[in-house]
Design an enzyme around this catalytic site. Sequence first.
Site, short mmCIF file in Angstrom:
data_model
loop_
_atom_site.label_atom_id
_atom_site.label_comp_id
_atom_site.label_asym_id
_atom_site.label_seq_id
_atom_site.Cartn_x
_atom_site.Cartn_y
_atom_site.Cartn_z
N HIS A 109 0.50 0.84 2.62
CA HIS A 109 0.25 2.26 2.96
C HIS A 109 -1.09 2.43 3.67
O HIS A 109 -1.77 3.45 3.48
CB HIS A 109 0.30 3.15 1.72
CG HIS A 109 1.63 3.22 1.06
ND1 HIS A 109 2.56 4.20 1.33
CD2 HIS A 109 2.21 2.41 0.14
CE1 HIS A 109 3.65 4.01 0.60
NE2 HIS A 109 3.47 2.92 -0.13
N ASN A 123 7.38 8.75 -2.42
CA ASN A 123 7.83 8.32 -1.09
C ASN A 123 8.83 9.32 -0.53
O ASN A 123 9.26 10.24 -1.23
CB ASN A 123 8.54 6.95 -1.20
CG ASN A 123 7.56 5.78 -1.26
OD1 ASN A 123 6.41 5.89 -0.83
ND2 ASN A 123 8.02 4.68 -1.79
FE1 HDD Z 1 2.45 1.95 -4.35
C1 HDD Z 1 -0.22 2.74 -2.45
C2 HDD Z 1 4.03 4.85 -3.32
C3 HDD Z 1 5.30 1.03 -6.03
C4 HDD Z 1 0.82 -0.69 -5.61
N1 HDD Z 1 2.00 3.49 -3.12
C5 HDD Z 1 0.84 3.63 -2.44
C6 HDD Z 1 0.86 4.85 -1.69
C7 HDD Z 1 2.05 5.45 -1.93
C8 HDD Z 1 2.78 4.58 -2.84
C9 HDD Z 1 2.54 6.75 -1.36
C10 HDD Z 1 -0.25 5.35 -0.79
C11 HDD Z 1 -1.18 6.26 -1.51
C12 HDD Z 1 -2.18 6.82 -0.55
O1 HDD Z 1 -1.76 7.58 0.34
O2 HDD Z 1 -3.35 6.49 -0.67
N2 HDD Z 1 4.32 2.74 -4.56
C13 HDD Z 1 4.72 3.98 -4.16
C14 HDD Z 1 6.02 4.27 -4.74
C15 HDD Z 1 6.37 3.20 -5.48
C16 HDD Z 1 5.29 2.24 -5.39
C17 HDD Z 1 6.78 5.57 -4.53
C18 HDD Z 1 7.60 2.98 -6.30
C19 HDD Z 1 8.25 3.91 -6.88
N3 HDD Z 1 2.97 0.44 -5.55
C20 HDD Z 1 4.18 0.24 -6.18
C21 HDD Z 1 4.09 -0.90 -7.06
C22 HDD Z 1 2.82 -1.38 -6.96
C23 HDD Z 1 2.14 -0.54 -6.01
C24 HDD Z 1 5.22 -1.40 -7.93
C25 HDD Z 1 2.16 -2.54 -7.64
C26 HDD Z 1 2.53 -3.09 -8.75
N4 HDD Z 1 0.65 1.12 -4.01
C27 HDD Z 1 0.16 0.06 -4.70
C28 HDD Z 1 -1.27 -0.24 -4.38
C29 HDD Z 1 -1.61 0.86 -3.35
C30 HDD Z 1 -0.31 1.62 -3.22
C31 HDD Z 1 -1.52 -1.64 -3.98
C32 HDD Z 1 -2.20 0.42 -2.03
C33 HDD Z 1 -3.32 1.35 -1.74
C34 HDD Z 1 -3.44 2.17 -2.91
O3 HDD Z 1 -2.57 1.76 -3.85
O4 HDD Z 1 -4.21 3.07 -3.05
O5 HDD Z 1 -2.07 -0.16 -5.49
#
Ligand code: HDD
Length: 697
Positions: A84, A157
């Site tokens: 993202h 999402n």
């Molecule tokens: Fe995630 C970012 C949505 C599963 C780990 N995720 C991130 C963002 C969104 C989502 C919208 C961007 C937030 C922003 O705008 O700063 N992610 C989801 C959805 C998931 C999902 C809807 C499943 C239902 N994500 C998911 C899992 C993991 C992560 C299973 C890890 C185990 N996601 C992350 C992250 C991020 C992220 C690595 C990257 C940047 C951040 O968090 O801030 O921690």
Amino acid sequence: MDGGASGIAKRAEGSGKLPGDDSFLDGFVVDDKDVYTTTDFGTPVNDRTSLKAGKRGPTLLEDFVYRTKLLRFDRERIPERVVHARGAGAHGYFESYADWSNVTAASFLGKAGKQTPVFLRFSTVAGSRGSPDLARDVHGFALRFYTDQGNYDIVGNNIPVFFIQDAMQFPDLVHSVKPQPDREIPQAATAHDTAWDFFSQTPSTLHTLLWALSGHGIPRSFRHMDGFGVHTFRFVNDEGKSKLIKYHFTNKQGTASLVWPEAQALNGKNADSHREDLWNAIAAGNFPEWEVGVQIMDEEDVTRFGFDLLDPTKFVPVEYVPITPIGKFVLNRNVRNYFAETEQSMFCPGHVVRGIDFTDDPLLQGRLFSYVDTHLHRNLGSPNFEQIPINRPHVPVHNNARDGAGQHMIHTNIYAYSENTLNGGAPFAANQTRGNGFFTAPARRVLDAAYLREVSPTFMDYWTQPRLFWNSLPKEEQQMVVNAARFELSNIQSTKVRQNVLAQFNRISNELANRVAVALGLPQLGPDPKYYHNNKTVGVSTFGRGPLPSIIGFKVGIMATTKDSQSLSQAKQISDALTAKGLKPTVIAETLFDGVGATYSGADAVLFDAVVVADNTKEVFTKGSSLYPTGRPAQILRDAFNYGKPVGAVGDGKSGFDSVKPDQSGVYFTNSADDLANKIAEGLKTFKFTDRFPLDE
Ligand code: HDD
């Protein structure tokens, strides 16, 4: 502390403006009007030239002005989000439709008309921070409520389901979809072997994949897509009674998507089309809105619908549980600084408030760790990312956490431990009955169970819901899915992976598998019918949903020629009529001129939602010119038509449409500027004339 977060809350309250404004950030704004340059420590200096030994001499180590300028510059970037990374955000406000205290103790839902500031960041998933907006991808929908009981983040999402069921698989998913590690190709795309190898070996991905291959993967803009909380969460009321819920954020602009060749071309012409659309709409006062709805279910419903509500690869069809609208939010303010606000916004599924609770969905449970860990990394190890202006709650923060890099607060309580007597025991522990505290739903239970690393048998049907989605799409969107799969799979190298994918598709639908197989030159497969059914649901397509409720801000290209003043004046007339309807017209001609906003060398069909031609333009289509690429004006029209856009002409402007028959839907030939403007505005509500897209026999 009172000069900090609570001071901000007071300023916001006292401003008398809607909470959607961003005045809570006012105290942090730096404006450089009519001031001298200073160092970071406030000394006025000249930072234009370095300090040298003589006019032509070497720069001196002593030059603290140079050193501080450069060391600040060298540190301007923080790590981009691992997923993202590409996104855009805006401020706004949420308004509750009613008092929902019967189902939740969340204060922001406690009163009809109650407003709460929000910040929303939209994103794509796979691409890096500089990647183009129109990548085919799941789109992030991260919504923060700055409630009067603390920050509440729903990190969702635009697709209601997710690829995997266990957070343990997330690094594998992301490694597979990111560019291949040897050559770092392709950027922001899944059309490569590692992605499809993973997908075909992890059938839980199939459902989200089908959604991403449909119009949901390439929305027209952030304003025209819905959002979903994806997981099942809990609402808990003051008495401790809990319900299972699923969030829906339904856009009020109407759902609209592009077609793939158009999206690919637009990425080249305007890589920022999504963030630009959002920015322009808000700047023009056309504030996008979403209705917030929930599907409310009983604790006992957890496996009632034939799947497990803890499985994030499933959605709850609306025939089973209708959506209850509980409020709406409006985005009404652009950020003032992209880095300070959007880039530094750090959302956490674990940011919850009283009245909301988690479920045991293993993906959600894992996310509760990952986001904080990511923010620690992005904020260079400091937990004080929560104090960055965009992240701090609008209520005072009181706890025994202390110090850390970049600590902004001046804690005067020296008894930073609990229990204490010397500070009267404060800060006290809050709970369900004391201090309006967060509490875990009393109904939550852990079963008497062994420790295992296993997938629940209730999570193992990966094909029934993708088939439900496939069955529910109109034939044009089914074709879109087929075309997208053909594109992706013809871009990968491995025949084995292609075969593995087809075998998975075949468990969803024999027709889908074979329509893709034919384009890959692979043999047709016999049915694999274990999960086949003929059920359908509603509201899952992006096409065929009826007219868009709003076309405000849609862009119309008006082709004209500088060689004919009548053509230009008519283009102006069409432009005025379209502007009066809230549309954004641009007159295109050979050169920039009074009222001409784009040239044929720069314009392209993908930059507009509709394209029309003014009268007296015949020459533009028949004669070449060194002012624009060969055939460009005609190509704009042809592309607009092929991308399904409304097109039209006044008078002899029609000559540009060599291959378009006037009787086709969405093609308007007329003799009056106003009539054309009316027809185009009507056509834009249909947005895509899908009968122009060829279907498989
Ligand atoms: Fe995630 C970012 C949505 C599963 C780990 N995720 C991130 C963002 C969104 C989502 C919208 C961007 C937030 C922003 O705008 O700063 N992610 C989801 C959805 C998931 C999902 C809807 C499943 C239902 N994500 C998911 C899992 C993991 C992560 C299973 C890890 C185990 N996601 C992350 C992250 C991020 C992220 C690595 C990257 C940047 C951040 O968090 O801030 O921690």
